[in-house]
Design a protein around this motif. Structure first.
Motif, PDB file in Angstrom:
ATOM      1  N   VAL A   1      20.792  37.473  72.516  1.00 26.70           N
ATOM      2  CA  VAL A   1      21.163  38.732  71.999  1.00 26.70           C
ATOM      3  C   VAL A   1      20.223  38.732  70.818  1.00 26.70           C
ATOM      4  CG1 VAL A   1      23.246  39.731  70.695  1.00 26.70           C
ATOM      5  CG2 VAL A   1      23.352  38.295  72.804  1.00 26.70           C
TER       6      VAL A   1
ATOM      7  N   THR B   1      19.905  41.570  67.500  1.00 27.74           N
ATOM      8  CA  THR B   1      20.392  42.747  66.941  1.00 27.74           C
ATOM      9  C   THR B   1      19.098  43.559  66.438  1.00 27.74           C
ATOM     10  OG1 THR B   1      20.495  41.519  64.814  1.00 27.74           O
ATOM     11  CG2 THR B   1      22.402  41.271  66.327  1.00 27.74           C
TER      12      THR B   1
ATOM     13  N   ALA C   1      31.638  41.917  70.287  1.00 27.53           N
ATOM     14  CA  ALA C   1      32.034  40.322  70.607  1.00 27.53           C
ATOM     15  C   ALA C   1      33.155  40.295  71.719  1.00 27.53           C
ATOM     16  CB  ALA C   1      32.413  39.685  69.550  1.00 27.53           C
TER      17      ALA C   1
ATOM     18  N   ILE D   1      25.861  32.742  75.725  1.00 25.35           N
ATOM     19  CA  ILE D   1      24.709  33.267  75.118  1.00 25.35           C
ATOM     20  C   ILE D   1      23.931  31.917  74.648  1.00 25.35           C
ATOM     21  CG2 ILE D   1      23.900  34.564  72.943  1.00 25.35           C
ATOM     22  CD1 ILE D   1      26.590  35.736  73.051  1.00 25.35           C
TER      23      ILE D   1
ATOM     24  N   LEU E   1      21.206  33.556  69.902  1.00 31.45           N
ATOM     25  CA  LEU E   1      21.570  34.848  68.983  1.00 31.45           C
ATOM     26  C   LEU E   1      20.515  34.995  67.868  1.00 31.45           C
ATOM     27  CD1 LEU E   1      23.571  36.923  68.014  1.00 31.45           C
ATOM     28  CD2 LEU E   1      24.924  35.006  66.874  1.00 31.45           C
TER      29      LEU E   1
ATOM     30  N   ASN F   1      19.939  37.168  64.835  1.00 32.74           N
ATOM     31  CA  ASN F   1      20.287  37.816  63.918  1.00 32.74           C
ATOM     32  C   ASN F   1      19.347  38.591  62.998  1.00 32.74           C
ATOM     33  OD1 ASN F   1      22.958  37.214  64.339  1.00 32.74           O
ATOM     34  ND2 ASN F   1      22.893  35.551  63.073  1.00 32.74           N
TER      35      ASN F   1
ATOM     36  N   HIS G   1      26.180  39.864  59.988  1.00 29.73           N
ATOM     37  CA  HIS G   1      26.049  39.033  61.024  1.00 29.73           C
ATOM     38  C   HIS G   1      26.800  37.611  60.669  1.00 29.73           C
ATOM     39  CE1 HIS G   1      21.647  41.024  60.912  1.00 29.73           C
ATOM     40  NE2 HIS G   1      22.120  40.840  62.380  1.00 29.73           N
TER      41      HIS G   1
ATOM     42  N   THR H   1      28.162  36.386  64.231  1.00 33.19           N
ATOM     43  CA  THR H   1      27.860  35.093  64.526  1.00 33.19           C
ATOM     44  C   THR H   1      29.169  34.080  64.855  1.00 33.19           C
ATOM     45  OG1 THR H   1      25.727  34.940  63.378  1.00 33.19           O
ATOM     46  CG2 THR H   1      26.671  32.735  63.717  1.00 33.19           C
TER      47      THR H   1
ATOM     48  N   LEU I   1      30.939  35.193  68.032  1.00 33.36           N
ATOM     49  CA  LEU I   1      30.244  34.925  69.169  1.00 33.36           C
ATOM     50  C   LEU I   1      30.106  33.280  69.402  1.00 33.36           C
ATOM     51  CD1 LEU I   1      27.355  37.528  69.341  1.00 33.36           C
ATOM     52  CD2 LEU I   1      29.619  37.429  70.832  1.00 33.36           C
TER      53      LEU I   1
ATOM     54  N   VAL J   1      27.885  30.635  72.083  1.00 29.58           N
ATOM     55  CA  VAL J   1      26.454  30.188  72.102  1.00 29.58           C
ATOM     56  C   VAL J   1      26.155  28.857  72.494  1.00 29.58           C
ATOM     57  CG1 VAL J   1      24.764  30.133  70.336  1.00 29.58           C
ATOM     58  CG2 VAL J   1      26.583  31.845  70.086  1.00 29.58           C
TER      59      VAL J   1
ATOM     60  N   VAL K   1      21.178  29.812  66.784  1.00 26.88           N
ATOM     61  CA  VAL K   1      21.155  30.972  65.978  1.00 26.88           C
ATOM     62  C   VAL K   1      20.188  30.982  65.047  1.00 26.88           C
ATOM     63  CG1 VAL K   1      22.742  32.182  64.276  1.00 26.88           C
ATOM     64  CG2 VAL K   1      23.775  30.797  66.246  1.00 26.88           C
TER      65      VAL K   1
END
Length: 298
Positions: free
Chosen positions: A18, A20, A79, A86, A89, A91, A118, A122, A125, A129, A133
């Motif tokens: 993912v 952003t 979310a 995931i 992630l 951010n 974020h 985070t 999610l 994960v 991250v």
């Protein structure tokens, strides 16, 4: 590793990422490279049309999902609808130096989007994960200071640069505290951060007609690297052997440009007490808490 390029990004087959803010700039390059390496990439963007236009230029498994980091209800909806595991992630999304404005929930826009948005995403999610991250910070954290008495600029005269620096310092404090909590929870997930040095992207698109900011952007353009190179620290932090809590950035020209590697952070960004305090305040402001059980009291 003394050099790192796109060629060093390993196969991402079987992974879901993912990203952003993936419709432009560093986020777009990051998403494209991960997709080219075989990842299924979800472009988490505020403007779905722009996201679809970006996705159309990419190869591989790419999907567009709406996410407005300046709106907690949008974050919760995103979310809630994302039920699959995931692996990464990223951010990445952010705003820089807009006129004084507030998010849908009343937060100062830079602190609310760059950090609180974020932070909420985070933690919502995190149970899904599996690997890493990555949060994109900035050299601007060096001028940042966390004013716990007025995080959202409700009493102070607004200063855009100071507000941006605060939000980027918050990104690094968030990463270090997330790393600590993940370690205490016995989680295999790694939290890292990266900064792009000076990169020519449209992050400062909200600057409008402000002559000073237009002049600053012109000067930055003289030394800035393009988005292709600016994305390398993010890709390094996402795929290289960087330890939990690690920070990546360009290694050349005083951290402004060049191949990525481990980067230094300011003493303020290493303040563990401030990181814990910011986490507690962020939970109060967003109503979102760390979802994993820790072995000791946080």
């Amino acid at each position: 590793m003394t050099t790192f390029s796109v060629a060093d990004v390993p196969s991402m087959a079987g992974r879901t990422a993912v990203v952003t803010g993936a419709n432009s700039g560093i986020g777009r390059v990051t998403a494209r490279v991960l997709a080219e390496r075989g990842a299924r990439v979800l472009l988490a963007v505020r403007d779905v049309d722009k996201g679809r236009a970006a996705a159309a230029t990419m190869t591989g498994a790419v999907e567009v999902r709406r996410l407005d980091l300046a709106d907690l209800s949008s974050i919760r909806t995103f979310a809630r609808r994302l039920t699959e595991p995931i692996d990464l992630l990223i951010n990445n999304a952010g705003v820089s130096l807009p006129p004084m404005s507030r998010t849908a929930d009343g937060f100062e826009s830079q602190f609310g989007t760059n950090h609180l948005g974020h932070f909420a995403l985070t933690n919502l999610l995190l149970p899904q994960v599996r690997e890493r991250v990555v949060t994109v910070a900035s050299l601007a954290h060096l001028i940042g200071a966390i004013d716990f008495t007025d995080l959202n600029w409700e009493r102070r005269p607004y200063r855009g640069h100071a507000a941006y620096g605060q939000s980027k310092l918050a990104n690094l404090l968030f990463t270090s505290e997330l790393h600590r909590r993940l370690r205490e929870a016995g989680s295999p997930v790694v939290a890292t951060a990266a900064h792009p040095g000076i990169s020519a992207t449209d992050l400062m698109r909200s600057q409008g007609r402000n002559p000073r900011l237009r002049a600053e952007r012109a000067l930055i353009g003289l030394v800035a690297q393009n988005a292709e190179h600016g994305a390398l620290p993010t890709l390094y932090a996402a795929t290289a052997d960087l330890p939990g809590g690690g920070y990546a950035g360009p290694r050349g020209l005083m951290g402004l440009r060049g191949a990525p590697g481990p980067a230094r952070r300011s003493a303020k960004a290493r303040d563990a007490a401030a990181a814990r305090r910011l986490w507690r305040v962020s939970e109060e402001l967003t109503g979102v808490a760390f979802p994993l059980t820790t072995s000791r009291a946080a």
